[in-house]
Every structure is written in structure tokens, then in C-alpha cells.
Scaffold this active site. Structure first.
Site, PDB file in Angstrom:
ATOM      1  N   ASP A  64       3.146   3.782  -8.439  1.00 51.06           N
ATOM      2  CA  ASP A  64       1.894   3.357  -9.080  1.00 51.06           C
ATOM      3  C   ASP A  64       0.983   2.575  -8.129  1.00 51.06           C
ATOM      4  OD1 ASP A  64       2.985   4.296 -11.439  1.00 51.06           O
ATOM      5  OD2 ASP A  64       3.903   2.337 -11.892  1.00 51.06           O
TER       6      ASP A  64
ATOM      7  N   LYS B 119       2.416  -8.720   8.556  1.00 49.99           N
ATOM      8  CA  LYS B 119       3.547  -7.784   8.553  1.00 49.99           C
ATOM      9  C   LYS B 119       4.332  -7.899   9.848  1.00 49.99           C
ATOM     10  CE  LYS B 119       0.424  -4.599   8.155  1.00 49.99           C
ATOM     11  NZ  LYS B 119      -0.252  -3.285   8.203  1.00 49.99           N
TER      12      LYS B 119
ATOM     13  N   ASP C 128       1.865   3.316  10.065  1.00 51.80           N
ATOM     14  CA  ASP C 128       2.104   4.109  11.287  1.00 51.80           C
ATOM     15  C   ASP C 128       3.028   3.382  12.257  1.00 51.80           C
ATOM     16  OD1 ASP C 128       0.155   2.109  11.919  1.00 51.80           O
ATOM     17  OD2 ASP C 128      -0.278   3.217  13.763  1.00 51.80           O
TER      18      ASP C 128
END
Lengths: 303, 303
Positions: free
Chosen positions: A23, A225, A250
Site C-alpha cells: 500500500d 538511510k 538503487d
């Protein structure tokens, strides 16, 4: 799902199944939606399809030189629909971390190694700061001296992001704040070793905090991240079910690791940093995504 | 002699015995002979005594911002006898390493992150260089761009020392040279995390090469203490018997480690970085010198 081997998406049914299964779709941007100034073919259409299917779309970028508003301009220029509150950059997440997690008192300040986008996000969160784009700290003087520097006792954190105006003055002031006051927080927007620029790969934000890490013998708290701090920031602002959320990126050691650490599904695209050979070569990476596809545009077969 | 426990020198006989035992005396300078601009009491007299006893005296410093000639000026100003050919700085040792060990062809160049003292030593060894104090590379420009940069194909090494005019331009050019040509040598004058300045401890040469180490995921060849390269440089220029040589220093992880790696005896003085508590406290350092004395001036009892 086992993480020992990635599923390589191929048939239209597989893409459709993924769209049914998740979702919330979190996207890294550079290398996924675009490469520098060039859109990845099909990216706009796939994002539109996700919105039509009422999926939640979130953009998660480690770029700390831009505020969310700066980043929105980039989306606009490339003709990709995006809303400021869907964009989570490491500059924004760093400001939110300071105001909402550290809860620095309003009369405290932070010393900034970083650019105007980071300053904008701090300002929006009501955080006072020193350094950053201040011309005095961005200018190299010979011979070097700190004799005119009086440390501001209200500085309670040093934050460090990509800064193409890095100087020894900034490094020295940051070092002084962190050593004079051992309780001073040491925070890095992200730890990327490099980033793709118009001039090709260049040293990233992790390289800018490296001098302080080395001089102090101490690691910063990392926001971007693959650190969990970024996901905590998103969680504080928007509701999503990790089990029905997929992270598309990526880069194995940032995007995919970030998704895995947060209990999200992960999809690797091969339009950016990670090469096919790093997955299927003789020395494959220990970081294995759940799914792999060549390009985000591949999802158009499910339209 | 066992290295498990240091001998703390005390009686005049012990100092005399050491003077008899060692013919070559290698000294670190800052923290041993002086502290910033202040001579350690007795240092001049002890050096004079060593010369009278026909001892060989060598000064070994990691300071890469000064050439040997610059360093001689410092000795002169403090009234300490020293000769240029007794002074081994990491700038000089780096230049000698490039000319004598790497033997770079004369039409090759090196890209310099560092200051004028390093440039002087390169010039003296006949090595061509780019970067360094070049105003173009020492100036911060906003927005940052490398578009006017054409890499010079004759650059065969990047050398990195303390540079208080460090810029993102220098880091980026160095990064490009090291990535465009994988055979390009990556050399650090030294890896000191900090150094004592007039403004107190500040980030050292190791902090200046840290961005490149991090961005490249690769360590440089290190010339300065504790690396063996520095001792190889001294050996190439002057004869000494390691068994009859003692290294005197104030820093366990540079000076003492350097002496031990070279098979020299080691003497720690407590007038610099290392504190008494690091030797005799509850968590003593694993690096144990052969001898300890409070100050180099203590040797006057043997006069």
C-alpha cells in the site's frame, strides 16, 4: 519471504502482484526516478498509476543540501507530481530529530557544517544555528587562527551534512564544540561515501563528517538511510503498515539496508549505483533485496 | 629488555647508563623539547651534553606544514642548536619517499593537499606539483562546480598533509585523480588525529585525509610516525645502529610505536600528550615504552 535470494520480476502478473501486496511505496529519487537531470523512462507514468491505485507515495532521499521545498522544485522541473509532505530528505529528518527527539531547549543552538537547504529546514523547525553558510566560516584565511573565536556556550549539537564550502575553520569550531562540551550531540545527516553530481561521483556527506569522526575517535548519530532515525521521522509524520510497505532504491548499502532494518519489503532497480554484477557476480553482496527489476518503468506492464 | 613493564628512570646512575648505552638519540620535538613556543626546562642543556658526548642527534617530527628549513628557524628562535640535515619532518620524508622509493619519472606530477612547507620539500626534491597553495584550489566557490577542471594526465600521486586551507575543490580533484587512475598513489604525510596548536588541540593531518579514505574506501600509504616509511627515509640518509638507538617521545601511538616498530629503544617523557594515568592507571595503554622519565631535563643529573 526468505532473504537469501532475490526474486527477479519478469511477467506482468508479478508486477501486478507486487502492486496488490503493498500500500505504501517509498522511493529513493536519484538513480530510481531520475539520473541527474534526466528522468528514468516511465517513472512519471508509474508514479501516476500508483496514485490512481490510491497507493501512498513517499520520497526518501539522503540529499542534505536541499530542503523539502528545494526538492519539490526539482520534481516540478522534471514534471513529476510530488507534494512537500511526501518528501523526506535527510536535512528535514535531521531538523525533526533535533526538535522532536532530542527536544533541544529553544535557547540552545546547533553548529552547522552544511548548506542552505539544511539551514532552511532548521529554521522551519525553529532551531537556532551558527556556521553553515556564514561567510566568515566559509572563507579560508592564511595563516589560520581561531584567536577571534569565542565558543558560544548555548551550542548543544554539531550537525554535519554535505558541504561544498567546508573549511578548516568549520572543522575546528565543530571540533572545539564537541571537545569542550562532552554532552554536545554529534549528528550526521547521512553517511554516503559519494554522491552522483553533474561532475560525476564526488565525495559525499560521510566524507565531510570523516575528519571529525577521525579527530574525535567517535561516530556521529546518523539520520539518513540506512539509519533507523530516518524511518522514525517518517513514522512520526505519516501512518503506514511496515508489512504492506516497500522501499524502492538503487543502492544496497543505503536504500535496501534501510528497508530491511525497518521491516519493509525491498526492491532494487538497476538504473543507479548498483550494478548487475554486484548481485549475480562471483562475489555477490551480502545485502539481498526481496525483488529486483531493471527499472521502475518496468511496472508499466501492469498498467 | 622486556616490553611488559617500563623502567622509570630515577637515580643519576640510571640516566648515565642510558647515555652510555645509546649512540643515536632520536627526538620528537613538540611535547619533548618544547610546548608550543615554550622550551622545556633543561632541553637545550641536555642536547648540548649529548653533542659533547659525541652522540648523534636526530629530530623526527610529523609536522608536515613545515619544511626542514622552516623547522630550523623554530629551533633557532628557541635557541636550540640543530642542523637542517638532522631534522626529519614528514613533509621532507614524503618528498624523499616519492623521489627515492616510488622514483616517479620527472615528467610526472603530484596533486597536493597541504601547505607551503610541503611544497618547498617537493621542490627541493625536483618533484612537480599541482594544488597545495594555488589560490584557485584554496578558494570556496558557491555553487560548487568542477566544470572548469581538466584532470592533468601526468598526475601520478596524491599527497595529503595538514592543510588549514582545505576546500571541497581540493578533496574533489584529489578524489578524481585517485578514481580516474587506479594506479595513482595515495600518500599521507602522517595520520595524527589532532595536533597541539596555539588554539589548543585541533584536527590533525589524519583528519584531512579522512574524507578521501572514506570516499575511496581505501587507506593511504602513511609516511610519518609510527609508519616505517619515516625510519626508512632516515636510514637512507644517515647511518645508525638500531640496537644503540633510542627514540624519545611524548606520544605512545606515534613516537613509542615508531621506535618499537624500528627495533629501537624507547623513552617516554610526560611533558606532552601522554598522561601519567595512561601508563599507571587502571586501563594502561598496551603500548609500553622501555623507559619513562618526567622530562628530558631530568638527564641533567647525569651531566
Amino acid at each position: 519471504m526468505s532473504n537469501t535470494r532475490a526474486i527477479r520480476l519478469g511477467s506482468p502478473e508479478e508486477y501486478t502482484q507486487l502492486l496488490d501486496q503493498y500500500d505504501t511505496w517509498m522511493f529513493d529519487c536519484d538513480g530510481v526516478l531520475w539520473q541527474g537531470e534526466r528522468l528514468i523512462p516511465g517513472a512519471t507514468e508509474v508514479l501516476r498509476m500508483l496514485r490512481e491505485k490510491r497507493k501512498k507515495v513517499i520520497f526518501v532521499t539522503n540529499n542534505a543540501t536541499k530542503s523539502r521545498k528545494n526538492y519539490k522544485v526539482k520534481f516540478d522541473q522534471l514534471g513529476v507530481e510530488a507534494h512537500v509532505d511526501e518528501i523526506y530528505g535527510s536535512a528535514y529528518a535531521t531538523a525533526v530529530y533535533i526538535s522532536s527527539v532530542l527536544k533541544l531547549p529553544k535557547d540552545n543552538k546547533v553548529y552547522v557544517i552544511g548548506q542552505s537547504g539544511l539551514e532552511d529546514e532548521l529554521r522551519d523547525e525553529g532551531i537556532s544555528f551558527l556556521g553553515g553558510t556564514d561567510p566568515q566560516d566559509c572563507t579560508t584565511t592564511t595563516p589560520f587562527s581561531l584567536s577571534s573565536f569565542t565558543p558560544d556556550p548555548s551550542v548543544a549539537a554539531v550537525i554535519c551534512g554535505l558541504d561544498t564550502s567546508i573549511t578548516y575553520t568549520k572543522l575546528s569550531k565543530a571540533f572545539k564544540y564537541l571537545t569542550l562540551n562532552p554532552a554536545c550531540h554529534f549528528i550526521a545527516t547521512n553517511q554516503d561515501s559519494t554522491y552522483p553530481s553533474a561532475d560525476g561521483l564526488l565525495p559525499g556527506a560521510g566524507a565531510i563528517s570523516a575528519p571529525l569522526r577521525y579527530a574525535l575517535g567517535k561516530d556521529p548519530l546518523v539520520v539518513g538511510k540506512p539509519a533507523k532515525t530516518m524511518l522514525d521521522c517518517i513514522k512520526a509524520k505519516v501512518h503506514f503498515d511496515p508489512k504492506r510497505t516497500i522501499m524502492v532504491g538503487d543502492r544496497l548499502n543505503t536504500d535496501i539496508l534501510f528497508g530491511q532494518a525497518g521491516g519493509l519489503a525491498t526492491l532494487l532497480v538497476l538504473t543507479g549505483i548498483t550494478l548487475e554484477s554486484e548481485i549475480s557476480g562471483p562475489n555477490p553482496s551480502p545485502i539481498v533485496p526481496d525483488y529486483i527489476t531493471n527499472s521502475i518503468g518496468d511496472f508499466l506492464v501492469a498498467a
